[in-house]
Design a protein around this motif. Structure first.
Motif, PDB file in Angstrom:
ATOM      1  N   LEU A  65       0.822  -1.208   0.000  1.00 18.08           N
ATOM      2  CA  LEU A  65       0.000   0.000   0.000  1.00 18.08           C
ATOM      3  C   LEU A  65       0.857   1.260   0.000  1.00 18.08           C
ATOM      4  N   PHE A  66       1.971   1.227   0.750  1.00 15.65           N
ATOM      5  CA  PHE A  66       2.880   2.374   0.778  1.00 15.65           C
ATOM      6  C   PHE A  66       3.503   2.586  -0.595  1.00 15.65           C
ATOM      7  N   ALA A  67       3.911   1.499  -1.240  1.00 17.89           N
ATOM      8  CA  ALA A  67       4.492   1.591  -2.579  1.00 17.89           C
ATOM      9  C   ALA A  67       3.461   2.089  -3.587  1.00 17.89           C
ATOM     10  N   ALA A  68       2.229   1.605  -3.486  1.00 16.64           N
ATOM     11  CA  ALA A  68       1.178   2.054  -4.396  1.00 16.64           C
ATOM     12  C   ALA A  68       0.899   3.540  -4.212  1.00 16.64           C
ATOM     13  N   ASP A  69       0.908   4.011  -2.979  1.00 14.98           N
ATOM     14  CA  ASP A  69       0.703   5.427  -2.705  1.00 14.98           C
ATOM     15  C   ASP A  69       1.812   6.259  -3.332  1.00 14.98           C
ATOM     16  N   SER A  70       3.043   5.790  -3.221  1.00 17.47           N
ATOM     17  CA  SER A  70       4.175   6.511  -3.812  1.00 17.47           C
ATOM     18  C   SER A  70       4.072   6.556  -5.330  1.00 17.47           C
ATOM     19  N   ILE A  72       1.321   6.371  -7.122  1.00 19.96           N
ATOM     20  CA  ILE A  72       0.202   7.253  -7.477  1.00 19.96           C
ATOM     21  C   ILE A  72       0.631   8.706  -7.389  1.00 19.96           C
ATOM     22  N   LYS A  73       1.401   9.059  -6.352  1.00 23.22           N
ATOM     23  CA  LYS A  73       1.873  10.438  -6.219  1.00 23.22           C
ATOM     24  C   LYS A  73       2.833  10.805  -7.335  1.00 23.22           C
ATOM     25  N   LEU A  74       3.671   9.875  -7.758  1.00 24.92           N
ATOM     26  CA  LEU A  74       4.594  10.129  -8.866  1.00 24.92           C
ATOM     27  C   LEU A  74       3.841  10.321 -10.178  1.00 24.92           C
ATOM     28  N   ALA A  75       2.770   9.585 -10.368  1.00 25.83           N
ATOM     29  CA  ALA A  75       2.018   9.636 -11.625  1.00 25.83           C
ATOM     30  C   ALA A  75       1.256  10.952 -11.775  1.00 25.83           C
ATOM     31  N   GLN A  76       0.961  11.600 -10.677  1.00 28.63           N
ATOM     32  CA  GLN A  76       0.182  12.845 -10.736  1.00 28.63           C
ATOM     33  C   GLN A  76       1.042  13.961 -11.134  1.00 28.63           C
TER      34      GLN A  76
END
Length: 76
Positions: A65-70, A72-76
């Motif tokens: 979940l932490f990796a997915a959050d990171s 997602i933030k990079l993709a924005q």
């Protein structure tokens, strides 16, 4: 004409307005209630065989979940 405008502005600033907004204190209260519920039910959760598999993988789930959050933030 002025009386109608005064009534309209006074009704908008009423402390009893129907609009409700999530604030930081509401979120903190919700988190506190969830933690209290977990504290109450944790003995039952620990003894449940179906949930022990999930408990064993909590660190992996948290890391994903932490990796997915990171990502997602990079993709924005």
């Amino acid at each position: 004409m002025l009386n109608q405008q005064e009534k309209a502005t006074s009704s908008q600033t009423s402390p009893y307005s129907a609009k409700w907004k999530w604030e930081k204190r509401h979120v903190l209260l919700l988190i506190a209630l969830v933690l209290l519920a977990l504290w109450y039910f944790i003995p039952k959760i620990k003894t449940s065989p179906s949930l022990q598999k999930g408990i064993a993988h909590l660190s992996t789930i948290g890391g994903l979940l932490f990796a997915a959050d990171s990502v997602i933030k990079l993709a924005q």
